[in-house]
Design an enzyme around this catalytic site. Structure first.
Site, PDB file in Angstrom:
ATOM      1  N   TYR A 145       0.817  -1.213   0.000  1.00  0.00           N
ATOM      2  CA  TYR A 145       0.000   0.000   0.000  1.00  0.00           C
ATOM      3  C   TYR A 145       0.851   1.265   0.000  1.00  0.00           C
ATOM      4  O   TYR A 145       0.433   2.308  -0.486  1.00  0.00           O
ATOM      5  CB  TYR A 145      -0.931   0.033   1.221  1.00  0.00           C
ATOM      6  CG  TYR A 145      -2.100  -0.923   1.149  1.00  0.00           C
ATOM      7  CD1 TYR A 145      -2.141  -1.940   0.204  1.00  0.00           C
ATOM      8  CD2 TYR A 145      -3.156  -0.813   2.023  1.00  0.00           C
ATOM      9  CE1 TYR A 145      -3.205  -2.814   0.137  1.00  0.00           C
ATOM     10  CE2 TYR A 145      -4.233  -1.686   1.978  1.00  0.00           C
ATOM     11  CZ  TYR A 145      -4.252  -2.688   1.028  1.00  0.00           C
ATOM     12  OH  TYR A 145      -5.295  -3.557   0.964  1.00  0.00           O
ATOM     13  N   LYS A 195       2.849 -15.480   2.889  1.00  0.00           N
ATOM     14  CA  LYS A 195       2.870 -16.237   1.629  1.00  0.00           C
ATOM     15  C   LYS A 195       4.318 -16.602   1.343  1.00  0.00           C
ATOM     16  O   LYS A 195       4.884 -16.291   0.287  1.00  0.00           O
ATOM     17  CB  LYS A 195       2.261 -15.397   0.499  1.00  0.00           C
ATOM     18  CG  LYS A 195       1.976 -16.167  -0.791  1.00  0.00           C
ATOM     19  CD  LYS A 195       0.960 -17.276  -0.621  1.00  0.00           C
ATOM     20  CE  LYS A 195       0.676 -17.937  -1.978  1.00  0.00           C
ATOM     21  NZ  LYS A 195      -0.161 -19.155  -1.820  1.00  0.00           N
ATOM     22  N   ASP A 227      -3.689 -18.062   1.747  1.00  0.00           N
ATOM     23  CA  ASP A 227      -4.797 -18.728   1.081  1.00  0.00           C
ATOM     24  C   ASP A 227      -5.395 -19.814   1.966  1.00  0.00           C
ATOM     25  O   ASP A 227      -6.619 -19.988   2.026  1.00  0.00           O
ATOM     26  CB  ASP A 227      -4.379 -19.290  -0.279  1.00  0.00           C
ATOM     27  CG  ASP A 227      -3.034 -19.986  -0.262  1.00  0.00           C
ATOM     28  OD1 ASP A 227      -2.301 -19.878   0.736  1.00  0.00           O
ATOM     29  OD2 ASP A 227      -2.698 -20.640  -1.271  1.00  0.00           O
ATOM     30  N   ASP A 251      -5.957  -6.601   5.386  1.00  0.00           N
ATOM     31  CA  ASP A 251      -7.130  -5.900   4.871  1.00  0.00           C
ATOM     32  C   ASP A 251      -8.192  -6.910   4.434  1.00  0.00           C
ATOM     33  O   ASP A 251      -9.379  -6.791   4.769  1.00  0.00           O
ATOM     34  CB  ASP A 251      -6.700  -5.017   3.694  1.00  0.00           C
ATOM     35  CG  ASP A 251      -7.769  -4.026   3.265  1.00  0.00           C
ATOM     36  OD1 ASP A 251      -8.863  -4.013   3.863  1.00  0.00           O
ATOM     37  OD2 ASP A 251      -7.511  -3.261   2.327  1.00  0.00           O
ATOM     38  N   ASP A 255     -11.759  -8.345   6.843  1.00  0.00           N
ATOM     39  CA  ASP A 255     -13.121  -8.216   6.324  1.00  0.00           C
ATOM     40  C   ASP A 255     -13.818  -9.565   6.267  1.00  0.00           C
ATOM     41  O   ASP A 255     -15.013  -9.686   6.553  1.00  0.00           O
ATOM     42  CB  ASP A 255     -13.096  -7.584   4.930  1.00  0.00           C
ATOM     43  CG  ASP A 255     -13.013  -6.063   4.976  1.00  0.00           C
ATOM     44  OD1 ASP A 255     -12.792  -5.523   6.074  1.00  0.00           O
ATOM     45  OD2 ASP A 255     -13.167  -5.427   3.924  1.00  0.00           O
TER      46      ASP A 255
END
Length: 366
Positions: A145, A195, A227, A251, A255
């Site tokens: 970001y 990851k 994942d 992020d 959610d």
């Protein structure tokens, strides 16, 4: 934390439903101040789309000045289709990223707790979500970001976009220590999500996690690929207690975790700097499709006030009272449209806020 008798809260209502839900949360702050005898001054500022329209920038300098002299910040939401075609530096989200960086808000805490009376509101089976009580800790000021961004035309005439994902060892260690300390106060279990099978940044993340973990022998550290974590959050969410991860993964996963509880409109969050300073906001966005209709759920914002009272102001008793008031209203069967089984019986924003205030009025301070 040393308790004071006077605090200043910077309030940034923002865009969409932000002003509506923040208005109800400010009423809670005012009631808490009256009940405790503590002075809580409120200063308002603009951020996001409203700031672009009014000040020509998503994060005016005046807003930053207000936040920097405050003890904590309460934020509504930013964004909306009106500004979707703006260049990156004139998008509402740039204000959000900017304030996080400017205030050093590196640790985002997003709890997801399934309250018993809301089990049926989840899209998952009750037996899967009953008893869920987890928290996602997201690194907030590093990663893709905040890395360098480029758009250019390649030799073949095609357009190319680049986003740099970069993490410094110190940034990783800082967020991991927050997570280990949090896990130590809960069930002493921490899942670090990365990851590492693909990304070099994740391999560094895992290396630092192992090193820092040696300082917390009482906390069980495990690693999970992002994942796999996304799958496990849906398959068996009760296996998690504290999850820590980098900015983008956090992020997305936070959610997803929010929806375990039935509605993203129920979830509070805290973004913390070093020390007790923090910015508090509901997890949901600006919901421009329902803005101005008076039907938004204010409970996530009110619960964010509860987190603020506890983490930044040191008013633990008041925080408990706010949370108890919210759960009491829900236990009595009151619902806004996002969590109501019978939409015809759903309450509006102000009506729900009034019920919480009525419950909070019953609070007898020590």
């Amino acid at each position: 934390m040393e308790k004071k008798k006077q605090y200043t809260i910077a309030v940034l209502p923002g865009d969409g439903i932000g002003p509506e839900i923040v208005a109800e949360a400010v009423k809670v702050i005012e009631l808490v101040a009256r009940k405790t005898g503590v002075t809580i001054d409120v200063e308002y500022g603009r951020i996001g789309g409203i700031a672009i329209d009014t000040d020509g920038t998503p994060l005016p300098e005046q807003t930053l000045e207000i936040t920097k002299r405050a003890d904590a910040v309460l934020l509504g939401a930013v964004g909306g289709p009106k500004w979707d075609q703006n260049p990156g530096h004139l998008r509402p989200e740039a204000g959000l990223l900017g304030i996080r960086k400017a205030l050093g808000l590196f640790a985002n805490l997003r709890p997801a707790t399934m309250h018993e009376s809301l089990v049926d509101a989840s899209s998952l089976k009750p037996e899967a979500v009953a008893g869920v009580d987890l928290i996602v800790v997201r690194e907030l000021t590093g990663g893709i970001y905040f890395g360098e961004k480029k758009r250019y035309t390649a030799a073949d005439g095609g357009e190319v976009a680049e986003d740099l994902l970069i993490y410094h060892e110190a940034e990783i260690e800082r967020i991991l220590r927050v997570s280990f300390e949090l896990a130590r106060k809960r069930s002493k279990r921490l899942v670090s999500v990365d990851k590492a099978n693909v990304l070099e940044s994740s391999r560094l993340w895992r290396k630092v996690a192992e090193r820092v973990g040696a300082d917390y022998p009482d906390v069980e550290l495990s690693h999970m690929l992002v994942d796999s974590c996304a799958m496990q959050l849906v398959r068996a969410p009760k296996q998690f207690d504290v999850i820590v991860t980098e900015n983008m993964f956090g992020d997305i996963l936070s959610d997803q975790a929010a929806m375990l509880t039935g509605s993203i409109g129920m979830l509070a969050s805290a973004s913390l700097a070093e020390g007790s300073f923090g910015l508090y906001e509901p997890v949901h966005g600006s919901a421009p499709d329902i803005a101005g209709k008076g039907i938004a759920n204010p409970l996530a914002t009110i619960l964010s006030v509860g987190m603020m009272l506890r983490l930044s102001l040191g008013l633990d008793e008041a925080a408990d009272a706010v949370e108890k008031a919210v759960w009491s209203v829900l236990d009595a069967g009151h619902r806004t449209g996002d969590i109501a089984a019978d939409k015809s019986q759903a309450l509006g924003t102000v009506e729900m806020g009034k019920l919480v205030l009525a419950e909070l009025e019953k609070w007898e301070t020590a």
